[in-house]
Design an enzyme around this catalytic site. Structure first.
Site, PDB file in Angstrom:
ATOM      1  N   LYS A 121     -15.203   4.770 -26.335  1.00  0.00           N
ATOM      2  CA  LYS A 121     -14.602   4.238 -25.109  1.00  0.00           C
ATOM      3  C   LYS A 121     -15.720   3.756 -24.195  1.00  0.00           C
ATOM      4  O   LYS A 121     -16.615   4.523 -23.828  1.00  0.00           O
ATOM      5  CB  LYS A 121     -13.758   5.308 -24.414  1.00  0.00           C
ATOM      6  CG  LYS A 121     -13.145   4.802 -23.099  1.00  0.00           C
ATOM      7  CD  LYS A 121     -12.113   5.778 -22.536  1.00  0.00           C
ATOM      8  CE  LYS A 121     -11.533   5.277 -21.226  1.00  0.00           C
ATOM      9  NZ  LYS A 121     -10.503   6.165 -20.671  1.00  0.00           N
ATOM     10  N   ASP A 226      -3.239  10.325 -13.683  1.00  0.00           N
ATOM     11  CA  ASP A 226      -2.818   9.069 -14.321  1.00  0.00           C
ATOM     12  C   ASP A 226      -1.960   9.425 -15.544  1.00  0.00           C
ATOM     13  O   ASP A 226      -2.116   8.874 -16.628  1.00  0.00           O
ATOM     14  CB  ASP A 226      -4.064   8.268 -14.725  1.00  0.00           C
ATOM     15  CG  ASP A 226      -3.744   6.806 -15.053  1.00  0.00           C
ATOM     16  OD1 ASP A 226      -2.626   6.349 -14.722  1.00  0.00           O
ATOM     17  OD2 ASP A 226      -4.610   6.139 -15.641  1.00  0.00           O
TER      18      ASP A 226
HETATM   19  P1  ADP Z   1      -7.913   3.198 -20.121  1.00  0.00           P
HETATM   20  O1  ADP Z   1      -8.673   3.981 -19.115  1.00  0.00           O
HETATM   21  O2  ADP Z   1      -8.424   1.826 -20.247  1.00  0.00           O
HETATM   22  O3  ADP Z   1      -6.438   3.282 -19.914  1.00  0.00           O
HETATM   23  P2  ADP Z   1      -7.560   5.020 -22.366  1.00  0.00           P
HETATM   24  O4  ADP Z   1      -8.499   6.160 -22.551  1.00  0.00           O
HETATM   25  O5  ADP Z   1      -6.232   5.338 -21.803  1.00  0.00           O
HETATM   26  O6  ADP Z   1      -8.297   3.885 -21.524  1.00  0.00           O
HETATM   27  O7  ADP Z   1      -7.393   4.298 -23.771  1.00  0.00           O
HETATM   28  C1  ADP Z   1      -6.666   3.086 -23.898  1.00  0.00           C
HETATM   29  C2  ADP Z   1      -5.873   3.084 -25.200  1.00  0.00           C
HETATM   30  O8  ADP Z   1      -6.750   3.249 -26.333  1.00  0.00           O
HETATM   31  C3  ADP Z   1      -4.892   4.222 -25.302  1.00  0.00           C
HETATM   32  O9  ADP Z   1      -3.652   3.909 -24.724  1.00  0.00           O
HETATM   33  C4  ADP Z   1      -4.790   4.453 -26.790  1.00  0.00           C
HETATM   34  O10 ADP Z   1      -3.874   3.557 -27.368  1.00  0.00           O
HETATM   35  C5  ADP Z   1      -6.177   4.109 -27.291  1.00  0.00           C
HETATM   36  N1  ADP Z   1      -6.999   5.323 -27.425  1.00  0.00           N
HETATM   37  C6  ADP Z   1      -7.839   5.842 -26.500  1.00  0.00           C
HETATM   38  N2  ADP Z   1      -8.441   6.961 -26.955  1.00  0.00           N
HETATM   39  C7  ADP Z   1      -7.971   7.168 -28.199  1.00  0.00           C
HETATM   40  C8  ADP Z   1      -8.215   8.168 -29.229  1.00  0.00           C
HETATM   41  N3  ADP Z   1      -9.077   9.174 -29.048  1.00  0.00           N
HETATM   42  N4  ADP Z   1      -7.547   8.051 -30.394  1.00  0.00           N
HETATM   43  C9  ADP Z   1      -6.690   7.032 -30.596  1.00  0.00           C
HETATM   44  N5  ADP Z   1      -6.417   6.072 -29.689  1.00  0.00           N
HETATM   45  C10 ADP Z   1      -7.039   6.119 -28.503  1.00  0.00           C
HETATM   46 MG    MG Z   2      -5.157   4.813 -20.170  1.00  0.00          MG
END
Ligand code: ADP
Ligand code: MG
Length: 398
Positions: A121, A226
């Site tokens: 991320k 959130d």
């Molecule tokens: P943001 O802060 O941009 O909303 P998130 O951490 O919510 O970021 O991640 C965005 C998307 O990426 C999530 O809705 C999910 O679909 C995918 N995602 C994030 N982390 C994971 C993970 N550990 N495993 C699988 N999918 C993930």
């Molecule tokens: Mg998110």
């Protein structure tokens, strides 16, 4: 923003030294003067070849300020530095597909040397659509590049620290694996966000489980901030059970919580507001999507507060401060997020998903002259996790 790792293989030792020097110089300089880059890198006059190599692939950008010419790190440059750290520590071996584009982050599937998939991320806090708020535009236009980098680092550090604390206390969250600069690496959850699920066999029990998670967070001193259908992944598992000699398959749905940069303490001045918003997001989603309305009111914050520390559990809002994410950092990050309008995926007033496509948001971003080079390309909504093609974007380098 695409994460093009191709150039990584061609960077020389001198190039990496130069890139690192620009990063170091950025701590005190908005625009890092060329002679300083030479000095910090130890390459002196020999630094020019590396500077042009890095500028050519967009890892640093040439800038003029009133007094002198110099360079600053781009998000791409910062990405490379983080990836290089992961490569050296053997946290990441190859980078695969992008699976998510948030307002303030990019999500990629990566793999370790054994081919085990993980999630990278990348926090990109300067990248938001500003819509109509002029104050924010001015704030961002005048922002130092140092501030968005620093704030993105803080967001990553906060997320990693909270994820670690939650995981240690048995919360269903991804396993935090590594952190560098504005990025984190965590385990890949093989699941869809609840947002993409059209129906569930038993909404009442899933609802109860999710509300219980909110209350369990309160017990540990935390409010997610959130908490919504984008940040809850629903893991489907089929278990075979034998009842009266008969085998039957049972589908279990397990909610996994993600996305922690906005977590707040139960002692936060607006704790009740955040708690209510988290609860109401879930209520509204269950009503709209699953046509389920709980016959119980609440939970209300005043009652939830009584759970704080129950059964002798630790206050994680307190312990994270001791483990590296200080109160001062929390305040700085919160103030910045507020100023630039970060309000999570689930803000009921924010245009999101149905209302505004990512492409429209990109166009808004590119109106911000100085953000053009960091505009998204090929923005997609979150899609099912595809296997990364291990091998074609291996991040070796010399
Ligand atoms: P943001 O802060 O941009 O909303 P998130 O951490 O919510 O970021 O991640 C965005 C998307 O990426 C999530 O809705 C999910 O679909 C995918 N995602 C994030 N982390 C994971 C993970 N550990 N495993 C699988 N999918 C993930
Ligand atoms: Mg998110």
């Amino acid at each position: 923003m695409r994460l093009d790792t191709k150039a990584m293989r061609y960077l020389t030792v001198e190039d990496w030294k130069t890139l690192t020097a620009v990063e170091t110089g950025s701590r005190n300089h908005e625009v890092v003067p060329t002679p300083l880059i030479g000095q910090i890198s130890g390459l002196r006059g020999g630094v020019h070849r590396s500077i042009s190599a890095l500028a050519k692939v967009g890892l640093i950008a040439r800038l003029k300020n009133a007094k002198y010419d110099g360079y600053r790190l781009t998000y791409g440059g910062l990405d490379y530095l983080a990836l290089n750290t992961y490569r050296k520590r053997k946290d990441v071996y190859s980078v695969g597909n992008q699976i998510g584009v948030g307002k303030e982050s990019d999500i990629f599937v990566v793999a370790d040397e054994k081919g085990v998939q993980r999630v990278l991320k990348i926090h990109r806090l300067g990248r938001i659509s500003f819509r109509t708020v002029k104050a924010n535009r001015d704030y961002l236009r005048n922002r130092s590049s140092g501030s968005w980098m620093y704030m993105s680092r803080l967001a990553a550090l906060k997320e990693f620290t909270f994820m670690t604390a939650l995981r240690e206390n048995g919360f269903p969250v991804p396993e935090p694996l590594a952190q560098s600069r504005h990025t984190i690496v965590m385990s890949l959850i093989d699941a869809f966000p609840m947002r993409q699920i059209s129906s569930v066999p038993d909404p009442a029990s899933l609802y109860a489980e999710i509300i219980a998670m909110i209350l369990r967070l309160t017990q540990y001193g935390l409010i997610h901030g959130d908490f919504n259908e984008f940040n809850i992944l629903i893991k489907e598992e089929t278990k075979t059970e034998t009842v009266d000699g008969k085998e039957s398959e049972i589908l279990t749905l397990t909610p996994i919580l993600i996305d922690f940069p906005q977590m707040v303490s139960v002692d936060h001045a607006n704790a009740e507001f955040y708690f209510d918003r988290d609860v109401n997001c879930i209520k509204r989603f269950f009503e709209r999507r699953f046509h389920f309305t709980s016959n119980q009111k609440g939970p209300h914050f005043a009652n939830a507060r009584k759970l704080i520390g129950k059964d002798g559990v630790p206050r994680l809002d307190v312990s994270v401060e001791a483990s590296g994410f200080s109160k001062k950092m929390a305040k700085e990050l919160e103030a910045y997020m507020k100023k630039v309008g970060v309000d999570g995926d689930g803000d009921p007033n924010a245009a999101r998903g149905d209302e505004t496509s990512d492409e429209e948001e990109d166009e808004e971003n590119s109106e911000e002259g100085d953000m053009e080079e960091e505009a998204l390309d090929g923005a997609e909504d979150t899609i099912k996790v595809p296997a990364p093609h291990v091998g074609d974007s291996v991040i070796h380098s010399s």
